[in-house]
Design a protein around this motif. Sequence first.
Motif, mmCIF file in Angstrom:
data_model
loop_
_atom_site.group_PDB
_atom_site.id
_atom_site.type_symbol
_atom_site.label_atom_id
_atom_site.label_comp_id
_atom_site.label_asym_id
_atom_site.label_seq_id
_atom_site.Cartn_x
_atom_site.Cartn_y
_atom_site.Cartn_z
ATOM 1 N N THR A 96 0.866 -1.294 -0.032
ATOM 2 C CA THR A 96 -0.049 -0.053 -0.087
ATOM 3 C C THR A 96 0.930 1.210 -0.116
ATOM 4 O O THR A 96 1.922 1.316 0.794
ATOM 5 C CB THR A 96 -0.941 0.023 1.218
ATOM 6 O OG1 THR A 96 -1.721 -1.168 1.198
ATOM 7 C CG2 THR A 96 -1.927 1.140 0.945
ATOM 8 N N GLU B 19 2.976 4.446 -5.459
ATOM 9 C CA GLU B 19 2.315 3.499 -6.271
ATOM 10 C C GLU B 19 2.816 3.530 -7.544
ATOM 11 O O GLU B 19 3.018 4.624 -8.170
ATOM 12 C CB GLU B 19 0.660 3.502 -6.397
ATOM 13 C CG GLU B 19 0.075 2.178 -7.052
ATOM 14 C CD GLU B 19 -1.468 2.538 -7.214
ATOM 15 O OE1 GLU B 19 -2.093 1.458 -7.581
ATOM 16 O OE2 GLU B 19 -1.902 3.532 -6.555
ATOM 17 N N LEU C 37 2.388 3.483 -11.311
ATOM 18 C CA LEU C 37 1.266 3.625 -12.340
ATOM 19 C C LEU C 37 1.685 3.586 -13.767
ATOM 20 O O LEU C 37 0.959 3.649 -14.600
ATOM 21 C CB LEU C 37 0.641 4.815 -12.042
ATOM 22 C CG LEU C 37 -0.091 5.219 -10.544
ATOM 23 C CD1 LEU C 37 -0.350 6.606 -10.354
ATOM 24 C CD2 LEU C 37 -1.046 4.265 -10.450
ATOM 25 N N SER D 194 -5.410 5.824 -21.009
ATOM 26 C CA SER D 194 -5.906 6.220 -19.675
ATOM 27 C C SER D 194 -7.511 6.558 -19.641
ATOM 28 O O SER D 194 -7.719 6.815 -20.504
ATOM 29 C CB SER D 194 -4.928 7.615 -18.979
ATOM 30 O OG SER D 194 -3.686 7.196 -19.147
ATOM 31 N N THR E 57 -0.586 -2.986 -16.753
ATOM 32 C CA THR E 57 -1.748 -2.104 -16.044
ATOM 33 C C THR E 57 -1.445 -2.206 -14.623
ATOM 34 O O THR E 57 -0.828 -3.149 -14.023
ATOM 35 C CB THR E 57 -3.187 -2.870 -16.530
ATOM 36 O OG1 THR E 57 -4.028 -1.812 -15.885
ATOM 37 C CG2 THR E 57 -3.180 -4.103 -16.217
ATOM 38 N N ALA E 58 -1.948 -1.368 -14.128
ATOM 39 C CA ALA E 58 -1.708 -0.814 -12.504
ATOM 40 C C ALA E 58 -3.355 -1.231 -11.930
ATOM 41 O O ALA E 58 -3.322 -1.445 -10.770
ATOM 42 C CB ALA E 58 -1.382 0.282 -11.963
ATOM 43 N N ASP E 59 -4.193 -0.926 -12.752
ATOM 44 C CA ASP E 59 -5.706 -1.296 -12.184
ATOM 45 C C ASP E 59 -6.599 -2.045 -12.859
ATOM 46 O O ASP E 59 -7.842 -2.091 -12.646
ATOM 47 C CB ASP E 59 -6.073 0.340 -12.024
ATOM 48 C CG ASP E 59 -6.171 1.160 -12.983
ATOM 49 O OD1 ASP E 59 -5.573 0.673 -14.398
ATOM 50 O OD2 ASP E 59 -6.356 2.303 -12.902
ATOM 51 N N LYS F 75 -2.232 -7.408 -12.903
ATOM 52 C CA LYS F 75 -1.947 -5.981 -12.350
ATOM 53 C C LYS F 75 -0.231 -5.924 -12.182
ATOM 54 O O LYS F 75 0.332 -7.069 -11.738
ATOM 55 C CB LYS F 75 -2.666 -5.408 -11.212
ATOM 56 C CG LYS F 75 -3.999 -5.352 -11.573
ATOM 57 C CD LYS F 75 -5.026 -4.936 -10.355
ATOM 58 C CE LYS F 75 -6.306 -4.850 -10.500
ATOM 59 N NZ LYS F 75 -7.095 -4.360 -9.414
ATOM 60 N N ASP F 76 0.238 -4.647 -12.414
ATOM 61 C CA ASP F 76 1.683 -4.424 -12.050
ATOM 62 C C ASP F 76 2.620 -5.313 -12.829
ATOM 63 O O ASP F 76 3.820 -5.664 -12.509
ATOM 64 C CB ASP F 76 2.119 -4.305 -10.599
ATOM 65 C CG ASP F 76 0.864 -3.531 -10.021
ATOM 66 O OD1 ASP F 76 0.910 -2.409 -10.579
ATOM 67 O OD2 ASP F 76 0.664 -3.681 -8.683
ATOM 68 N N GLY G 19 -9.872 1.589 -16.448
ATOM 69 C CA GLY G 19 -8.700 1.772 -15.922
ATOM 70 C C GLY G 19 -7.583 2.147 -16.985
ATOM 71 O O GLY G 19 -8.124 3.102 -17.975
#
Length: 220
Positions: A40, A68, A70, A127, A154-156, A180-181, A212
Amino acid sequence: NITATADFAAMYEFHSGETGVTQPVVTGNIGDVITYQYTTAGTYPIKVVAKGGAIQTTEYTADFVVTEILAPIASAGTPPARNDVDVISIFSGAYTDVAGTDFNPNWGQQTIYTAFDLNGDAMIQYSNLNYQGIQIGATQDASSMEFLHLDVWTADAVEIETYLISISSGEKAVKTALTKDAWTSISIPMSEFTSQGLTVADIHQFKFVGAGSVFIDNLY
């Protein structure tokens, strides 16, 4: 990534400052690099404790800001060498792309297009994705091709729908789950489109649907 140097010390501990986590979270030898990943974003009171053979210790403390990630910090894998007749490249540094392709045609989408560069590696960034089209520079006969490939970071985003759009038979989609990530390498058999009734001899557009933000590379 953490490293520590200290006179008369042999090892060190890293205390991450997170609540509800057993501390120290990781240890290493003096001079060696150790790695820890936070789950987090936030500001954490970290502590590094150097220890030797005796009971004395030396401590270093600081407030550490965790942000984070991104955007990708590493490139997708490099595609293999292929003969020109074996690939129709839309966006990839490994092959010769179809000239005149528009990666941001105005289809009324809310998606924001950005040309993203990672240390000289060009990527497409979409985005706030809801849907996004690509107008290929010239209509393509993909009937001899076996797969549609793309790499997505992607992050999200949880998933992405990839559409091939034919002049004569409309559009058909294949949905793919995303990690993700990390880069998700996607190779879709062309049969997954043709089995839905799509004619792939006159492909002139792509469409992506999702939610996302995504980074795309090696689209061919």
